[in-house]
Design an enzyme around this catalytic site. Structure first.
Site, mmCIF file in Angstrom:
data_model
loop_
_atom_site.group_PDB
_atom_site.id
_atom_site.type_symbol
_atom_site.label_atom_id
_atom_site.label_comp_id
_atom_site.label_asym_id
_atom_site.label_seq_id
_atom_site.Cartn_x
_atom_site.Cartn_y
_atom_site.Cartn_z
ATOM 1 N N ARG A 88 24.032 66.782 58.115
ATOM 2 C CA ARG A 88 25.037 67.748 57.655
ATOM 3 C C ARG A 88 24.702 68.265 56.252
ATOM 4 N NH1 ARG A 88 30.641 64.589 58.690
ATOM 5 N NH2 ARG A 88 30.958 65.363 56.578
ATOM 6 N N ARG A 147 31.640 63.287 47.353
ATOM 7 C CA ARG A 147 32.677 62.988 48.358
ATOM 8 C C ARG A 147 33.302 61.621 48.099
ATOM 9 N NH1 ARG A 147 29.181 63.622 53.278
ATOM 10 N NH2 ARG A 147 30.812 62.606 54.477
ATOM 11 N N LYS A 149 35.723 56.008 60.748
ATOM 12 C CA LYS A 149 36.951 56.546 61.341
ATOM 13 C C LYS A 149 36.674 57.272 62.654
ATOM 14 C CE LYS A 149 37.940 59.124 57.682
ATOM 15 N NZ LYS A 149 36.855 58.794 56.740
ATOM 16 N N ARG A 202 23.057 58.983 58.510
ATOM 17 C CA ARG A 202 23.857 59.556 59.595
ATOM 18 C C ARG A 202 23.317 60.925 60.002
ATOM 19 N NH1 ARG A 202 30.356 59.741 59.135
ATOM 20 N NH2 ARG A 202 30.127 61.474 57.708
ATOM 21 N N ARG A 230 44.541 63.589 53.452
ATOM 22 C CA ARG A 230 43.513 63.244 52.469
ATOM 23 C C ARG A 230 44.059 63.269 51.045
ATOM 24 N NH1 ARG A 230 38.723 63.663 55.548
ATOM 25 N NH2 ARG A 230 36.926 64.277 54.327
HETATM 26 P P1 ADP Z 1 33.813 62.520 55.964
HETATM 27 O O1 ADP Z 1 35.015 61.694 56.305
HETATM 28 O O2 ADP Z 1 32.567 62.007 56.528
HETATM 29 O O3 ADP Z 1 33.724 62.899 54.523
HETATM 30 P P2 ADP Z 1 34.974 64.822 57.327
HETATM 31 O O4 ADP Z 1 34.260 65.319 58.518
HETATM 32 O O5 ADP Z 1 36.265 64.129 57.499
HETATM 33 O O6 ADP Z 1 33.902 63.942 56.596
HETATM 34 O O7 ADP Z 1 35.214 66.033 56.302
HETATM 35 C C1 ADP Z 1 34.187 66.885 55.885
HETATM 36 C C2 ADP Z 1 34.712 67.845 54.830
HETATM 37 O O8 ADP Z 1 35.761 68.651 55.385
HETATM 38 C C3 ADP Z 1 35.351 67.179 53.622
HETATM 39 O O9 ADP Z 1 34.392 66.840 52.647
HETATM 40 C C4 ADP Z 1 36.289 68.286 53.141
HETATM 41 O O10 ADP Z 1 35.591 69.318 52.473
HETATM 42 C C5 ADP Z 1 36.793 68.868 54.441
HETATM 43 N N1 ADP Z 1 38.039 68.208 54.918
HETATM 44 C C6 ADP Z 1 38.190 67.488 56.072
HETATM 45 N N2 ADP Z 1 39.454 67.038 56.201
HETATM 46 C C7 ADP Z 1 40.129 67.469 55.104
HETATM 47 C C8 ADP Z 1 41.467 67.299 54.640
HETATM 48 N N3 ADP Z 1 42.394 66.616 55.339
HETATM 49 N N4 ADP Z 1 41.805 67.875 53.462
HETATM 50 C C9 ADP Z 1 40.907 68.586 52.738
HETATM 51 N N5 ADP Z 1 39.626 68.770 53.104
HETATM 52 C C10 ADP Z 1 39.228 68.219 54.285
#
Ligand code: ADP
Ligand code: ZN
Length: 215
Positions: free
Chosen positions: A162, A173, A13, A127, A88
């Site tokens: 990370r 996740r 994404k 990554r 999400r």
């Molecule tokens: P990835 O898509 O690689 O899992 P992100 O950078 O999108 O990672 O998100 C990292 C973390 O941030 C998620 O695991 C969650 O804890 C939090 N997070 C990000 N966006 C949201 C969201 N829209 N709702 C709830 N938690 C979120």
């Protein structure tokens, strides 16, 4: 363009969003980037979000809607936006729908990026991310390492793995994605906004979207 990017962690994404915003001047809004920036800056938001993120759990919907309610009203969103990692959950999608209706904004589509599970697992373990909150460039130790090991090509900061990219947090996740986020595919299908794009390469996804928008 006004898009939602759906897809599992590691689906690409962020990569797709960065390429498309460079082409059409819209902004990438990544809730993950915003949250990681807040954690590093030690703000109230960061303190509240940190433990959830480290475990690979979602941050509460109320915190996320607080961020997005403000972010979508900033002037740079007028040219278009790509939502990366938001919504999400179904409650976030419902809240976004109400927010956009109030702001008189209509979405072009919700793009579901489908990538095989093996590719996702492989990508997440390899990554690496620039630790500078203003940069957060993404690298891959196998397929696109920084020119100098451990140093970001773009800004010179350290490139790190990370905290939530341990094997344990990654599998958590992915389970969270299946349980909480995958239902959004059905949600946007009902809304008539869904477009599914499959491909292990982000270029394929970008090209499909470019042609969908005549770019
Ligand atoms: P990835 O898509 O690689 O899992 P992100 O950078 O999108 O990672 O998100 C990292 C973390 O941030 C998620 O695991 C969650 O804890 C939090 N997070 C990000 N966006 C949201 C969201 N829209 N709702 C709830 N938690 C979120
Ligand atoms: Zn950097």
């Amino acid at each position: 363009m006004k898009l939602i990017l759906l897809g599992a962690p590691g689906a690409g994404k962020g990569t797709v969003a960065k390429i498309l915003t460079a082409i059409d001047g819209s902004v990438q809004i990544s809730t993950g980037d915003i949250l990681r920036g807040a954690v590093q800056a030690g703000t109230e938001l960061g303190k509240e979000a940190e433990a959830y993120m480290k475990r690979g759990d979602l941050v509460p919907d109320s915190l996320i809607m607080g961020i997005m309610g403000k972010r979508l009203q900033e002037p740079d969103c007028q040219k278009g936006f790509l939502l990366d990692g938001f919504p999400r959950t179904i409650p976030q999608a419902e809240a976004l729908k109400a927010l956009l209706a109030k702001l008189n904004i209509s979405l072009d589509m919700a793009v579901n990026i489908e990538v095989p599970r093996e590719t996702i697992l492989d990508r997440l373990c390899t990554r690496r991310t620039c630790e500078n909150p203003q940069c957060q460039a993404i690298y891959n130790v196998k397929s696109s390492p920084p020119k100098q090991e451990g140093i970001c090509d773009k800004c010179g900061s350290a490139v790190i793995q990370r905290d939530d990219e341990t094997e344990e947090a990654i599998s958590h996740r992915l389970a969270t994605y299946n349980e909480k986020t995958a239902p959004l595919i059905g949600f946007y299908e009902k809304e008539g906004l869904l477009k599914t794009v499959s491909g292990t390469s982000s270029d394929v996804v970008v090209n499909e979207l470019k042609s969908a928008f005549g770019l």
